[in-house]
Write an enzyme that holds these catalytic residues in place. Sequence first.
Site, short mmCIF file in Angstrom:
data_model
loop_
_atom_site.label_atom_id
_atom_site.label_comp_id
_atom_site.label_asym_id
_atom_site.label_seq_id
_atom_site.Cartn_x
_atom_site.Cartn_y
_atom_site.Cartn_z
CE LYS A 13 0.81 -6.02 9.93
NZ LYS A 13 -0.18 -4.94 9.77
NE ARG A 88 -3.72 -8.10 5.56
CZ ARG A 88 -2.60 -7.52 5.13
NH1 ARG A 88 -1.44 -8.10 5.31
NH2 ARG A 88 -2.67 -6.35 4.56
NE ARG A 122 2.71 2.37 4.64
CZ ARG A 122 2.17 1.27 5.13
NH1 ARG A 122 2.72 0.65 6.16
NH2 ARG A 122 1.04 0.80 4.62
NE ARG A 152 1.89 -0.35 0.62
CZ ARG A 152 1.66 -1.15 1.65
NH1 ARG A 152 2.57 -1.33 2.58
NH2 ARG A 152 0.50 -1.77 1.78
NE ARG A 163 -3.92 -1.44 2.83
CZ ARG A 163 -2.82 -0.76 3.13
NH1 ARG A 163 -2.70 0.50 2.76
NH2 ARG A 163 -1.83 -1.33 3.77
P1 AMP Z 1 0.53 -5.16 3.43
O1 AMP Z 1 1.84 -4.77 2.84
O2 AMP Z 1 0.65 -6.23 4.48
O3 AMP Z 1 -0.26 -3.98 3.91
O4 AMP Z 1 -0.32 -5.83 2.24
C1 AMP Z 1 -0.67 -5.11 1.09
C2 AMP Z 1 -1.77 -5.86 0.33
O5 AMP Z 1 -1.28 -7.15 -0.07
C3 AMP Z 1 -3.03 -6.15 1.13
O6 AMP Z 1 -3.94 -5.05 1.16
C4 AMP Z 1 -3.59 -7.35 0.36
O7 AMP Z 1 -4.20 -6.94 -0.86
C5 AMP Z 1 -2.32 -8.11 0.01
N1 AMP Z 1 -1.97 -9.08 1.09
C6 AMP Z 1 -0.89 -9.02 1.92
N2 AMP Z 1 -0.88 -10.06 2.76
C7 AMP Z 1 -1.99 -10.79 2.49
C8 AMP Z 1 -2.55 -11.97 3.03
N3 AMP Z 1 -1.98 -12.62 4.05
N4 AMP Z 1 -3.70 -12.44 2.47
C9 AMP Z 1 -4.28 -11.82 1.45
N5 AMP Z 1 -3.82 -10.68 0.90
C10 AMP Z 1 -2.69 -10.16 1.40
#
Ligand code: AMP
Length: 209
Positions: A13, A88, A122, A152, A163
């Site tokens: 994504k 999410r 990554r 990260r 996750r």
């Molecule tokens: P991502 O970069 O989308 O993989 O998000 C990294 C982390 O940010 C996730 O594992 C969550 O801890 C937090 N996060 C991102 N988007 C959301 C969301 N829509 N709702 C809750 N936590 C989020």
Amino acid sequence: MRIVLLGAPGCGKGTQAPLLAKKYGIPHISTGAIFRAALADKTELGVLAKQYMDEGKLVPDTITIGLVKERLSQPDCKKGYILDGFPRNVHQAEELATFGNVDACVYFEISMETLAPRITGRRVCEKCGATYHISTHPSETCDVCHGHLIQRADDSLETFTKRMSVYEKETAPLIDFYQKHGLLKTINANQSVDEVSNDIVRLLGENHD
Ligand code: AMP
């Protein structure tokens, strides 16, 4: 055009979103990137989000939904937006429907065997957040801003596993949610970056106002 990108962590994504944003001339809104930027700036939001991110958990809806609602009210979102990482869970999707329209949800279908190496290999630019990979896009520094590339904290195998289980429980039900609303468009995310891009554009159309 208002698009939601849906799929497991590491499905691509975050790679496709900026390409689509450029193609359609609309902003890419990544809640994960917003949290990471807040953390880098050491704001109250960043410090709070860190506790959840480090454990692979979702940041509470009360915080996340308000943040996205505010972001979508900005003038640059008038023409549309690409939501990456939001909603999410079903509650976030229901709330989103009250303040932002969704024209399509692109679901990145991917096999587990493809996912783990994508995540653990990554690398991201610590300055601008651009994404790289040790096999498919290796680099020492960022092509965009020459920032330093880092892994990260939540891309370790351990946090990735957590996750994934959060994804299965909380996020995967959105596939059904958007299917029922007649908005789901599924693409094969096991393919190369170019092939995935072409499939998405074929599904969404070349031009949008
Ligand atoms: P991502 O970069 O989308 O993989 O998000 C990294 C982390 O940010 C996730 O594992 C969550 O801890 C937090 N996060 C991102 N988007 C959301 C969301 N829509 N709702 C809750 N936590 C989020």
